[in-house]
Write an enzyme that holds these catalytic residues in place. Sequence first.
Site, PDB file in Angstrom:
ATOM      1  N   ASP A 190       0.505  -0.912   0.320  1.00 55.37           N
ATOM      2  CA  ASP A 190      -0.050   0.511  -0.047  1.00 55.37           C
ATOM      3  C   ASP A 190       1.045   1.575   0.018  1.00 55.37           C
ATOM      4  O   ASP A 190       1.733   1.301   0.407  1.00 55.37           O
ATOM      5  CB  ASP A 190      -1.009  -0.367   0.889  1.00 55.37           C
ATOM      6  CG  ASP A 190      -2.160   0.899   1.163  1.00 55.37           C
ATOM      7  OD1 ASP A 190      -3.416   0.335   1.176  1.00 55.37           O
ATOM      8  OD2 ASP A 190      -2.045   2.199   0.791  1.00 55.37           O
TER       9      ASP A 190
ATOM     10  N   CYS B 295     -15.688   5.284  -2.558  1.00 57.80           N
ATOM     11  CA  CYS B 295     -15.638   5.426  -1.162  1.00 57.80           C
ATOM     12  C   CYS B 295     -15.586   6.789  -1.023  1.00 57.80           C
ATOM     13  O   CYS B 295     -16.505   7.544  -0.507  1.00 57.80           O
ATOM     14  CB  CYS B 295     -15.140   4.892  -0.262  1.00 57.80           C
ATOM     15  SG  CYS B 295     -15.400   2.961  -0.879  1.00 57.80           S
TER      16      CYS B 295
ATOM     17  N   CYS C  93     -13.446 -15.777 -23.463  1.00 59.64           N
ATOM     18  CA  CYS C  93     -12.068 -14.537 -22.696  1.00 59.64           C
ATOM     19  C   CYS C  93     -11.534 -14.363 -23.395  1.00 59.64           C
ATOM     20  O   CYS C  93     -10.655 -15.391 -23.830  1.00 59.64           O
ATOM     21  CB  CYS C  93     -12.311 -15.543 -21.409  1.00 59.64           C
ATOM     22  SG  CYS C  93     -11.650 -14.781 -20.113  1.00 59.64           S
TER      23      CYS C  93
HETATM   24 ZN   LIG Z   1     -11.290 -15.366 -18.532  1.00 63.42          ZN
END
Ligand SMILES: [Zn+2]
Length: 259
Positions: A61, A189, A246
């Site tokens: 982070d 957020c 995909c």
């Molecule tokens: Zn996939």
Amino acid sequence: MSELNDNMQRYHRQMAFGEIGLTGQRTIQASSAIIVGVGGLGSWIAELLVRSGVGRLIITDNDKVDITNIHRQGLYDQSHADAAEPKVTAAARRLAEINPAVTIEPRQLRLDAGNIAELVGRANLIIDGTDNFHTRFIINDYAVKHSLPWIFAGVVSAEAQIMSVIPGQTACLRCVFDAPPPPCSDPTCRQAGVLGPAVATIASMQAIEAVKILSGRSDAISPVLTKFNFWANTIQRISATKSPDCPCCAAGHFDYLNA
Ligand SMILES: [Zn+2]
């Protein structure tokens, strides 16, 4: 289990759950995971996995603790916000206090396509604690390319969604979502607000999925995208089947990783 030493007594109640047992616990302790982002989701997930005894946990982070984080980010308190401490160092210290047997590797970086290979390293699992879809598509590309499981989740306002990806076994993110939503349609957020308990609930669900995978029980993962509205008390389970069209897991095009 009276013969267990102190280090293992810690996990007695978890091992007493028959689906994990001593074998599953030892598998968890031999495993490593990376949590991408230790904000709302990641801070709770990190705490739960450290309590569960994961062997090694990498946390990444780039942010510092801010007073607006405290209502939903479990590892941080007022002192961290007052000092504007980097989240990874505050989290690592707290996690070491919870369970010193776990190796914590804090990395003060924002994960991107250029550093994901080095950050993930030999981790067995990637857990999504990010707040943006573009990073999730990079993670998905990397995970599918390297046959590494990952756990997607997102929470905004009182709504959330979660899906585990086991490459070769379940749908990947791009089987379900064609592309990241345009930035202006992707409420964060900051703009839409977020309920702290909704974040903690979804983080707990991600931690359960992580414990299944890290204990060697990926067979317990359901191939579904689950959506929640915690304010309306609704749950929607959407069958997430591998798409023969995909571009990522079927055609092997890793557009976000290579961008
Ligand atoms: Zn996939």
